[in-house]
Design a protein around this motif. Sequence first.
Motif, PDB file in Angstrom:
ATOM      1  N   GLY A 226      26.736  28.644  52.283  1.00 25.37           N
ATOM      2  CA  GLY A 226      27.364  27.312  52.386  1.00 25.37           C
ATOM      3  C   GLY A 226      27.495  26.693  51.001  1.00 25.37           C
ATOM      4  N   MET A 227      28.703  26.328  50.634  1.00 24.17           N
ATOM      5  CA  MET A 227      28.991  25.830  49.280  1.00 24.17           C
ATOM      6  C   MET A 227      29.118  24.308  49.224  1.00 24.17           C
ATOM      7  SD  MET A 227      29.071  28.478  47.321  1.00 24.17           S
ATOM      8  CE  MET A 227      29.838  27.850  45.831  1.00 24.17           C
ATOM      9  N   GLY A 228      29.016  23.658  50.382  1.00 28.01           N
ATOM     10  CA  GLY A 228      29.143  22.203  50.396  1.00 28.01           C
ATOM     11  C   GLY A 228      29.457  21.759  51.806  1.00 28.01           C
ATOM     12  N   ALA A 229      29.275  20.480  52.070  1.00 32.73           N
ATOM     13  CA  ALA A 229      29.492  19.975  53.429  1.00 32.73           C
ATOM     14  C   ALA A 229      29.779  18.487  53.365  1.00 32.73           C
ATOM     15  CB  ALA A 229      28.246  20.230  54.290  1.00 32.73           C
ATOM     16  N   TYR A 230      30.303  17.980  54.493  1.00 35.97           N
ATOM     17  CA  TYR A 230      30.417  16.532  54.621  1.00 35.97           C
ATOM     18  C   TYR A 230      30.084  16.150  56.050  1.00 35.97           C
ATOM     19  CZ  TYR A 230      34.819  17.342  56.947  1.00 35.97           C
ATOM     20  OH  TYR A 230      35.754  17.777  57.842  1.00 35.97           O
ATOM     21  N   SER A 231      29.773  14.892  56.250  1.00 37.95           N
ATOM     22  CA  SER A 231      29.457  14.370  57.579  1.00 37.95           C
ATOM     23  C   SER A 231      29.829  12.888  57.609  1.00 37.95           C
ATOM     24  CB  SER A 231      27.958  14.529  57.847  1.00 37.95           C
ATOM     25  OG  SER A 231      27.584  13.897  59.056  1.00 37.95           O
ATOM     26  N   PRO A 232      30.305  12.340  58.724  1.00 38.61           N
ATOM     27  CA  PRO A 232      30.596  13.029  59.973  1.00 38.61           C
ATOM     28  C   PRO A 232      31.906  13.802  59.881  1.00 38.61           C
ATOM     29  CG  PRO A 232      31.199  10.699  60.159  1.00 38.61           C
ATOM     30  CD  PRO A 232      30.590  10.877  58.807  1.00 38.61           C
ATOM     31  N   ALA A 233      32.095  14.763  60.799  1.00 40.80           N
ATOM     32  CA  ALA A 233      33.340  15.521  60.877  1.00 40.80           C
ATOM     33  C   ALA A 233      34.195  14.852  61.949  1.00 40.80           C
ATOM     34  CB  ALA A 233      33.053  16.974  61.231  1.00 40.80           C
ATOM     35  N   SER A 234      35.191  14.081  61.509  1.00 40.29           N
ATOM     36  CA  SER A 234      35.967  13.281  62.471  1.00 40.29           C
ATOM     37  C   SER A 234      36.797  14.170  63.398  1.00 40.29           C
ATOM     38  CB  SER A 234      36.871  12.292  61.736  1.00 40.29           C
ATOM     39  OG  SER A 234      37.899  12.997  61.079  1.00 40.29           O
ATOM     40  N   VAL A 235      36.950  15.445  63.028  1.00 39.34           N
ATOM     41  CA  VAL A 235      37.687  16.373  63.888  1.00 39.34           C
ATOM     42  C   VAL A 235      36.942  16.553  65.221  1.00 39.34           C
ATOM     43  CG1 VAL A 235      36.645  18.442  62.822  1.00 39.34           C
ATOM     44  CG2 VAL A 235      38.902  18.598  63.871  1.00 39.34           C
ATOM     45  N   VAL A 236      35.629  16.311  65.203  1.00 36.24           N
ATOM     46  CA  VAL A 236      34.864  16.286  66.459  1.00 36.24           C
ATOM     47  C   VAL A 236      34.938  14.853  67.004  1.00 36.24           C
ATOM     48  CG1 VAL A 236      32.663  16.785  67.592  1.00 36.24           C
ATOM     49  CG2 VAL A 236      33.335  18.094  65.581  1.00 36.24           C
ATOM     50  N   THR A 237      35.961  14.593  67.770  1.00 34.29           N
ATOM     51  CA  THR A 237      36.177  13.249  68.326  1.00 34.29           C
ATOM     52  C   THR A 237      35.128  12.989  69.417  1.00 34.29           C
ATOM     53  OG1 THR A 237      37.606  14.177  70.016  1.00 34.29           O
ATOM     54  CG2 THR A 237      38.685  13.463  67.967  1.00 34.29           C
ATOM     55  N   PRO A 238      34.971  11.729  69.843  1.00 36.55           N
ATOM     56  CA  PRO A 238      34.041  11.465  70.947  1.00 36.55           C
ATOM     57  C   PRO A 238      34.369  12.285  72.194  1.00 36.55           C
ATOM     58  CG  PRO A 238      34.683   9.415  69.881  1.00 36.55           C
ATOM     59  CD  PRO A 238      35.514  10.488  69.257  1.00 36.55           C
ATOM     60  N   GLN A 239      35.658  12.545  72.448  1.00 40.20           N
ATOM     61  CA  GLN A 239      36.038  13.362  73.619  1.00 40.20           C
ATOM     62  C   GLN A 239      35.545  14.794  73.433  1.00 40.20           C
ATOM     63  OE1 GLN A 239      38.109  11.379  71.904  1.00 40.20           O
ATOM     64  NE2 GLN A 239      38.547   9.800  73.422  1.00 40.20           N
ATOM     65  N   ILE A 240      35.728  15.335  72.217  1.00 39.49           N
ATOM     66  CA  ILE A 240      35.275  16.716  71.976  1.00 39.49           C
ATOM     67  C   ILE A 240      33.755  16.767  72.053  1.00 39.49           C
ATOM     68  CG2 ILE A 240      35.152  18.581  70.266  1.00 39.49           C
ATOM     69  CD1 ILE A 240      37.975  17.873  69.415  1.00 39.49           C
ATOM     70  N   GLU A 241      33.085  15.756  71.502  1.00 40.43           N
ATOM     71  CA  GLU A 241      31.619  15.735  71.575  1.00 40.43           C
ATOM     72  C   GLU A 241      31.150  15.782  73.029  1.00 40.43           C
ATOM     73  OE1 GLU A 241      29.107  13.163  69.104  1.00 40.43           O
ATOM     74  OE2 GLU A 241      28.153  12.471  70.961  1.00 40.43           O
ATOM     75  N   ALA A 242      31.793  15.004  73.889  1.00 39.88           N
ATOM     76  CA  ALA A 242      31.401  14.985  75.313  1.00 39.88           C
ATOM     77  C   ALA A 242      31.601  16.369  75.928  1.00 39.88           C
ATOM     78  CB  ALA A 242      32.207  13.925  76.065  1.00 39.88           C
ATOM     79  N   ARG A 243      32.693  17.049  75.563  1.00 38.84           N
ATOM     80  CA  ARG A 243      32.931  18.406  76.091  1.00 38.84           C
ATOM     81  C   ARG A 243      31.888  19.382  75.561  1.00 38.84           C
ATOM     82  NH1 ARG A 243      39.053  20.579  76.208  1.00 38.84           N
ATOM     83  NH2 ARG A 243      37.924  22.294  77.215  1.00 38.84           N
ATOM     84  N   VAL A 244      31.541  19.265  74.274  1.00 40.89           N
ATOM     85  CA  VAL A 244      30.551  20.181  73.689  1.00 40.89           C
ATOM     86  C   VAL A 244      29.215  20.013  74.407  1.00 40.89           C
ATOM     87  CG1 VAL A 244      29.230  20.729  71.602  1.00 40.89           C
ATOM     88  CG2 VAL A 244      31.693  20.286  71.441  1.00 40.89           C
ATOM     89  N   MET A 245      28.817  18.775  74.660  1.00 39.08           N
ATOM     90  CA  MET A 245      27.544  18.542  75.357  1.00 39.08           C
ATOM     91  C   MET A 245      27.614  19.119  76.779  1.00 39.08           C
ATOM     92  SD  MET A 245      25.367  17.194  73.308  1.00 39.08           S
ATOM     93  CE  MET A 245      24.055  16.794  74.466  1.00 39.08           C
ATOM     94  N   ALA A 246      28.697  18.839  77.501  1.00 37.16           N
ATOM     95  CA  ALA A 246      28.772  19.228  78.912  1.00 37.16           C
ATOM     96  C   ALA A 246      29.044  20.720  79.098  1.00 37.16           C
ATOM     97  CB  ALA A 246      29.859  18.404  79.619  1.00 37.16           C
ATOM     98  N   GLU A 247      29.863  21.315  78.212  1.00 38.38           N
ATOM     99  CA  GLU A 247      30.311  22.702  78.441  1.00 38.38           C
ATOM    100  C   GLU A 247      29.495  23.719  77.657  1.00 38.38           C
ATOM    101  OE1 GLU A 247      34.558  22.866  77.616  1.00 38.38           O
ATOM    102  OE2 GLU A 247      34.897  21.027  78.767  1.00 38.38           O
ATOM    103  N   ILE A 248      28.815  23.277  76.585  1.00 36.76           N
ATOM    104  CA  ILE A 248      28.113  24.241  75.725  1.00 36.76           C
ATOM    105  C   ILE A 248      26.608  23.938  75.670  1.00 36.76           C
ATOM    106  CG2 ILE A 248      27.954  25.178  73.369  1.00 36.76           C
ATOM    107  CD1 ILE A 248      31.006  24.727  73.132  1.00 36.76           C
ATOM    108  N   ILE A 249      26.237  22.748  75.203  1.00 40.63           N
ATOM    109  CA  ILE A 249      24.815  22.457  74.951  1.00 40.63           C
ATOM    110  C   ILE A 249      24.025  22.374  76.266  1.00 40.63           C
ATOM    111  CG2 ILE A 249      23.166  20.818  73.925  1.00 40.63           C
ATOM    112  CD1 ILE A 249      24.901  22.118  71.780  1.00 40.63           C
ATOM    113  N   GLU A 250      24.510  21.592  77.222  1.00 42.12           N
ATOM    114  CA  GLU A 250      23.718  21.404  78.452  1.00 42.12           C
ATOM    115  C   GLU A 250      23.560  22.692  79.268  1.00 42.12           C
ATOM    116  OE1 GLU A 250      25.412  17.710  79.788  1.00 42.12           O
ATOM    117  OE2 GLU A 250      24.198  16.647  78.295  1.00 42.12           O
ATOM    118  N   PRO A 251      24.626  23.485  79.455  1.00 41.14           N
ATOM    119  CA  PRO A 251      24.419  24.771  80.137  1.00 41.14           C
ATOM    120  C   PRO A 251      23.447  25.686  79.391  1.00 41.14           C
ATOM    121  CG  PRO A 251      26.777  24.316  79.841  1.00 41.14           C
ATOM    122  CD  PRO A 251      26.039  23.219  79.161  1.00 41.14           C
ATOM    123  N   THR A 252      23.414  25.593  78.069  1.00 45.86           N
ATOM    124  CA  THR A 252      22.469  26.424  77.300  1.00 45.86           C
ATOM    125  C   THR A 252      21.037  25.974  77.573  1.00 45.86           C
ATOM    126  OG1 THR A 252      24.121  26.771  75.579  1.00 45.86           O
ATOM    127  CG2 THR A 252      21.819  27.176  74.973  1.00 45.86           C
TER     128      THR A 252
END
Length: 425
Positions: A226-252
Motif C-alpha cells: 500500500g503506497m497511500g490511502a485516503y478516508s472517507p471513500a465517498s464512492v462507498v455511499t450510504p446505500q452501498i454501505e447498507a448493502r455491504v453490511m446486509a449482503e457481505i458483513i452480516e452473513p459472514t
Amino acid sequence: MNILLIGSGGREHAMANALAKSHLLTRLYVAPGNPGTERVAENVDLDAGDHGAVVRFCREMGIALVVVGPEQPLIGGLVDALERAQILAFGPTQAAAQLEGSKGFTKDLCRDYGIPTAAYERFCDKDKALAWLREKGAPIVVKADGLAAGKGVVVAATLEEAERAVEAMFAGLFGGSGAEVVIEEFLEGEEASFFAICDGTRAVPFATAQDHKRVGDGDTGPNTGGMGAYSPASVVTPQIEARVMAEIIEPTMRAMREKGAPFKGVLYAGLMLTADGPKLIEYNNRFGDPEAQVILPRLADDLLEILLAASRGALPEAPPRFSNDGALTVVLCAKGYPGTPMTGSEIRGVAGAEAMAGVIVTHAGTRDEGGRLLAAGGRVLNVTALAGSVAEAQARAYAAVDAIDWTGGFCRRDIGWREIARERR
Ligand code: AMP
Ligand code: GLY
C-alpha cells in the motif's frame, strides 16, 4: 488500565496514537514497536510468536487487553493462547482468522452463504488448473492460497500470463502457500476498503478508505503493501454501505458463528464496486496499513473503549463517530521497494513536517541510531494530513512530504487522485 499492542508498522503507530488518547489508559506497551511508537508508548522486546512469553508479560504487567495489529500473530493463534490464559484480547482466534489466512476457506463461505464475490474454482492439480484457464480465457485472476505478503495474486490480462502464474505457483515460487491455487473471474469496477468492528455476534460499520496498491503513479507497476490511502471513500455511499453490511458483513458473522468460530476483531473487506453492486475481493482480519493511518485520526470516539467492548462481546449498537474531515496518507518508501529496499540511509526534517498544521507522521521501517533516523525497511514513513476535503489534505500531505529530506526514499505523487477528481466534479 495497561494495554499491550502487538506490531511494529505504521498501522501500529497510528493505533498507539489513538490508544494513547484514551481516558482509560494507564500504560501502553508496544511489542516490538518502532521509533515512532516509542514516543507515545513503551516499546518492549517481546516475540509475538512466543505465546508463553506474551502470557507471562501480560501477567507481570497486569495487562487488561492485548490488541493485535498484524495478521501473522492472529493466524498463529496468539488470541487463542491469550484466551486460554484468561487474558482479554482484541482480534480473531486462529479458526476465525482463516477468513484472511485461507482464500479457499473464504471463497467456500461466500458460496455457501450467498455472499457476492467473483466466481471461482480451487485447484490442487496443475493440469486441471491449466485446462480450466484455457476454457475461461483472459482477463482472469490467479491466486495462491494462504498468506503470500500481498504477492500471491496475479491479475492476468492474457492467457499466457495466467498460465505462467499457475506454473510459478505450483513450482512453489510463492513459498508454501502455492500448494493450492484459486482461479477466479476478473471483476471490473473501483476498489474500496470497508472496515467493520465485530464482537463475535454484532458487527458495526467503522469506516471506509481507498488504498493505492501499485508502486507507480497512475496505478502502474507491481503491487505493494500500500503506497497511500485516503478516508472517507465517498464512492462507498450510504446505500452501498447498507448493502455491504446486509449482503457481505452480516452473513459472514452468521456463518462464522455457525461454524463455531465467532469473529471478533476488525473485519476488513476489500471490495470491488461493480455495476452489479459491491462484491468481496478478499477479507483481512485487522486494520489496513496504510488505511489505519487515515481512519484513526478521524475517529471522534475513544478507540480503547470500542476495542474493549468488542473484545468483551458487548459492542454498542450505534457505530463509532468520525469527524467529517478528509484524511490522506502518503507512504514514503526506501528506493528498491517493493523489491529489495536500500536501507540505512538517513532521513532528516521529520520534525519540520510534523510541525505543519494538520500533519501527523507515523513510523514504519525506521531505526533510531544515536539520534539519527535511518531507513530500516521497505515502507518507512507515513505522512498523513487532515483537512476539510481530501484535495486539501493531499496538498497538505505533499507539502509535508517535501519538508522531509531523504534522498534514499521515494513516494507516489498522486495519492487520492480518484477522490479529488470526484470532488472537482
Ligand atoms: P487480494 O490480495 O486478493 O486483495 O488481491 C490483490 C489485488 O488484486 C486486489 O486489490 C485487486 O486489485 C486485484 N484483484 C484480486 N482479485 C480480483 C478480481 N477477482 N478481479 C479483479 N481484480 C482483482
Ligand atoms: N493496505 C492493504 C492491507 O493492509 O492489506
